[in-house]
Design an enzyme around this catalytic site. Structure first.
Site, PDB file in Angstrom:
ATOM      1  CG  ASP A  16      -2.006   1.013   1.188  1.00 11.32           C
ATOM      2  OD1 ASP A  16      -2.185   1.618   0.103  1.00 11.32           O
ATOM      3  OD2 ASP A  16      -2.675   1.221   2.203  1.00 11.32           O
TER       4      ASP A  16
ATOM      5  CG  ASP B 130      -3.514   3.939  -3.204  1.00 12.08           C
ATOM      6  OD1 ASP B 130      -4.415   3.156  -3.548  1.00 12.08           O
ATOM      7  OD2 ASP B 130      -3.634   4.740  -2.275  1.00 12.08           O
ATOM      8  CD  GLU B 131      -5.354  -1.200  -0.803  1.00 15.91           C
ATOM      9  OE1 GLU B 131      -5.677  -1.986   0.072  1.00 15.91           O
ATOM     10  OE2 GLU B 131      -6.123  -0.321  -1.234  1.00 15.91           O
TER      11      GLU B 131
END
Lengths: 427, 364
Positions: free
Chosen positions: A13, A107-108
């Site tokens: 993350d 983003d993960e």
């Protein structure tokens, strides 16, 4: 099922991703409280730097509130295209470690590195390598959770994250590992709400059973749990509480497809609102299909719950389509089978199985005839779509659209990347 | 638990119960398993995906009672692969030992306490002639939809009609209606919508049985034949008003031998690729079938037929037309039409118990 062979799963993350990208491009802002989004009259904070978080600013907070809490913060508009560009570089790094990468958002991502341990070393070392490479090659930091399944890996990440404090950000460990024989001490003290699938309504039922922590759930007899919240949810929750989760990491080997999705600034529980969003996304997907001169065979729906649990559904109707209403009807049908009461964070609509629109051959329907009183429904939709396309070519996307999207005199058509931080964010 | 059973008997039972086990896995891993319950010599195998549950009762040589859940597909594959003869099934801790001849397998069990408690509907049961019911189901299930986005269309409607039972299904492109005069299954005014997937399994389970016992309640239907019980959730919602779709009089009528038309459609269909239709041109004395697929080629065939009405060309999805012809009884069929955009009515000229309504394909 491979349930017994121990897997090595990473959950990566990015730390305060949108803000970090802004700081990358505006190094002069480093060390200052920075907020992305929240600039319009009804705007909502999309991301806040750790410095801003120390003032109590957090994502999904109304911009006005954020400004009151932290007047000295720098407020920036979001640049979705830029975030996507940076995200692609980060995802490429993940892809160079293992092909088993399942992105959850920009983003993960989950990575299954079970098959890479022999070549690259133990999973925590791989996690450290990824952090170093993301920092060296992109200039951003990320946090990594390591465990033998997705559920625990994701929980672990939380403990590795930097934290905001009044005296400035405190860096986290960056990598957090949950060993297979340390699941209980890690998991059981956590509040029961940490489990996927425990939203407000489930929580209320659990509280009545005297449940406070994950351990309380694990110690409950499974039938008490299934009686309280139903057999499927009860069994699933009981498994999670014991740290059991055998869902595979599913890489997006997306077929050639067109899709749009919307992340809400605030989790949505109103089904009507979600259905309206489906119309909006379907309209945008159909628009692109027609512009590309293609039709899609399979309609996909993606829904991410407030718990981050993501479900996808698909339907292959008998005929390929390039019609927004058609796509929306199928997507809405799929949504009807999904519980939304716990809050929906993201919704996406897509089509795959794209093929060139050729000579039109269409199987007519007995029931449309009954419903519409005439067999020309499809032809009318086609004429309508052609007219809509021409109007949009001349006057822009918001000039015309499905009536359900009309709002104070304009059409709230989907514009990629523009919706999340704009004044419409709390629609 | 410990019992002994003939391999073929056990394979049959396991395979039948496994047909309810979802291949998609789903939320409950335990549902990839079969519950095996032994009491005395009575073995009960249960598979379920929560929508459909299949229970098979077998008589075996029981030794020790018990209840376990075994991985369904694996158990079927193992028992099927054993040498013919007796199979010994024995559990030890969290393993099941399955042995036959000189082969021995041990299989990890699935925790049995997670298996859902499944109850059968508790209404009065009715008995129906198995062969006739199976015959009717075979005619209608193929017209039901398998598109889960329209759940109502994935069901077969069971409704009282006169003094008998009517079976109706439609996927919106065709409609199949079969009457079973004299079959009583429903209370007056009662209609139920049964998933066609379950009815397919009922047809399969019926085999050569003579009687089928049926229990219907508000939410579930249960079918029992010999040692097999299938319980299915009913579909909730209003079935389309199909009566309004059936035309009362059609100006054009083609009468033709069923067998020759089936053969011709099968041949011409070879050139109906990529969703192109088969076109039927009907005129006095004949019907002409044409299929043309761009860049591939074409097929053409002319058949003798009786036709009354104006010359007309109608295009159909060849699969839908073929299915209709295959499930229509008798040697001779009639195809009644209005024009190229209205539904065509297919029936046997010998029996009024079945009709198949087919919507054309429009070519533009």
């Amino acid at each position: 099922m491979g349930m017994n062979a121990s897997r090595r799963i990473l959950h990566v993350d990015m730390d305060a991703f949108f803000v970090s990208v802004e700081l990358l491009d505006h190094p002069e802002l480093r060390g200052r409280p920075v907020v992305v989004g929240g600039s319009g009259p009804r705007g909502v904070v999309a991301a806040a730097s750790y410095e801003a978080r120390a003032f109590g600013v957090h994502s999904a907070m109304a911009g006005a509130v954020a400004r009151r809490k932290c007047p000295q913060a720098v407020f920036l508009d979001g640049r979705h295209a830029r975030y996507r560009e940076v995200s692609a570089v980060v995802m490429d790094i993940f892809g160079s470690i293992t092909p088993l990468v399942e992105p959850l958002s920009l983003d993960e991502a989950f990575l299954d590195v079970s098959g890479r341990v022999r070549a690259l070393g133990p999973a925590p070392e791989i996690a450290a390598t990824i952090r170093a490479r993301v920092f060296d090659e992109v200039g951003l930091t990320c946090s990594v959770g390591v465990a033998h399944n997705k559920f625990l890996a994701k929980l672990a990440t939380e403990t590795a994250k930097p934290r905001a404090t009044p005296t400035g950000p405190v860096f986290g460990s960056g990598v957090a590992v949950v060993d297979e024989d340390r699941v209980e001490p890690f998991l059981w003290p956590l509040p029961a709400r940490a489990l996927w699938g425990v939203g407000p309504s489930t929580w209320a039922k659990l509280e009545r059973l005297g449940v406070a922590t994950v351990g309380d759930i694990a110690r409950l007899p499974v039938d008490a749990l299934t009686r309280a919240i139903g057999p499927a949810a009860g069994t699933q929750l009981h498994r999670l509480a014991r740290g059991l989760d055998d869902r595979p990491v599913e890489p997006n080997v997306a077929p050639k497809s067109i899709s749009h999705e919307e992340t809400f600034a605030v989790d949505i529980t109103d089904r009507g609102r979600l259905e309206r969003e489906i119309v909006r996304l379907s309209d945008a997907v159909a628009d692109r299909l027609r512009r590309a001169g293609t039709t899609g065979r399979t309609v996909h729906l993606k829904v991410r719950h407030s718990t981050f649990q993501t479900v996808t559904r698909s339907i292959t109707p008998p005929h390929p389509t390039d019609d927004g209403l058609d796509i929306a009807v199928h997507a809405r049908t799929m949504l009807s089978g999904i519980e939304v009461a716990d809050g929906i964070r993201l919704i996406g609509v897509g089509v795959s199985g794209l093929e060139e629109a050729g000579a039109r051959v269409e199987q007519m329907s007995l029931l449309d005839m009954e419903a519409a009183g005439r067999p020309d429904h499809d032809r009318d939709r086609r004429d309508l779509n052609r007219a809509v396309d021409e109007i949009r070519d001349r006057f822009g996307r918001s000039a015309i659209g499905p009536a359900v999207l009309a709002e104070s005199g304009r059409i709230d058509a989907f514009e990629d990347g523009a919706q999340q931080w704009g004044p419409n964010a709390q629609r | 638990m410990k019992f002994r059973c003939e391999r073929d008997v056990l394979v049959d039972g396991l395979s039948t119960a496994t047909r309810a086990v979802s291949s998609r896995g789903g939320a409950l891993p335990v549902l990839s398993g079969l519950r095996v319950h032994l009491e005395g010599d009575q073995l009960r195998l249960t598979g379920s995906d929560l929508d459909l549950t299949i229970t098979v009762d077998l008589t075996v040589a029981g030794d020790t009672d018990g209840e376990v859940v075994i991985p369904a597909k694996l158990a079927v594959d193992i028992v099927k692969a054993l040498e013919p003869g007796a199979v010994l099934f024995e559990t030890e801790g969290d393993e099941a030992k399955i042995s036959g001849g000189r082969s021995e397998f041990s299989v990890n069990l699935i925790p049995a306490e997670e298996f859902p408690q499944l109850t059968a509907p508790s209404a009065e049961s009715a008995t129906i002639d198995a062969a006739e019911f199976a015959d009717g189901l075979r005619q209608v299930v193929s017209a039901a939809s398998n598109d889960d986005s329209r759940p109502i269309l994935t069901g077969v409607l069971l409704a009282p009609e006169g003094t008998g039972l009517r079976l109706v299904s439609t996927d919106s492109y065709r409609l199949a209606v079969r009457d079973l005069p004299g079959a009583t299954l429903l209370r007056e005014g009662q209609t139920v919508l049964v998933p066609s997937r379950a009815l397919n399994e009922v047809v399969r389970a019926l085999g050569t049985a003579e009687k089928l016992s049926v229990v219907l309640d508000e939410r579930e239907a249960s079918f029992r034949v010999d040692g097999v019980r299938l319980t299915t959730r009913l579909i909730d919602g209003a079935f389309p008003n199909y009566r309004g779709l059936i035309p009362q009089s059609q100006p054009n009528r083609l009468v033709i031998g069923r067998g020759p038309l089936i053969d011709a459609v099968r041949r011409v269909k070879l050139m109906a690729r990529e969703a192109t239709p088969v076109r039927l041109t009907m005129r006095e004395g004949s019907v002409e079938l044409v299929a043309i697929t761009q860049d591939i080629g074409q097929a053409h065939e002319e058949l003798d037929a009786h036709y009354s009405g104006a010359e007309l060309t109608v295009a159909f999805n060849p699969e839908f037309l073929l299915t209709g012809l295959e499930v229509t009884p008798g040697d001779e069929v009639s195809l009644e039409t209005v024009d190229s955009l209205k539904p065509a009515l297919l029936r046997s000229t010998e029996s009024a118990d079945f009709l198949y309504l087919l919507m054309p394909v429009r070519v533009s």
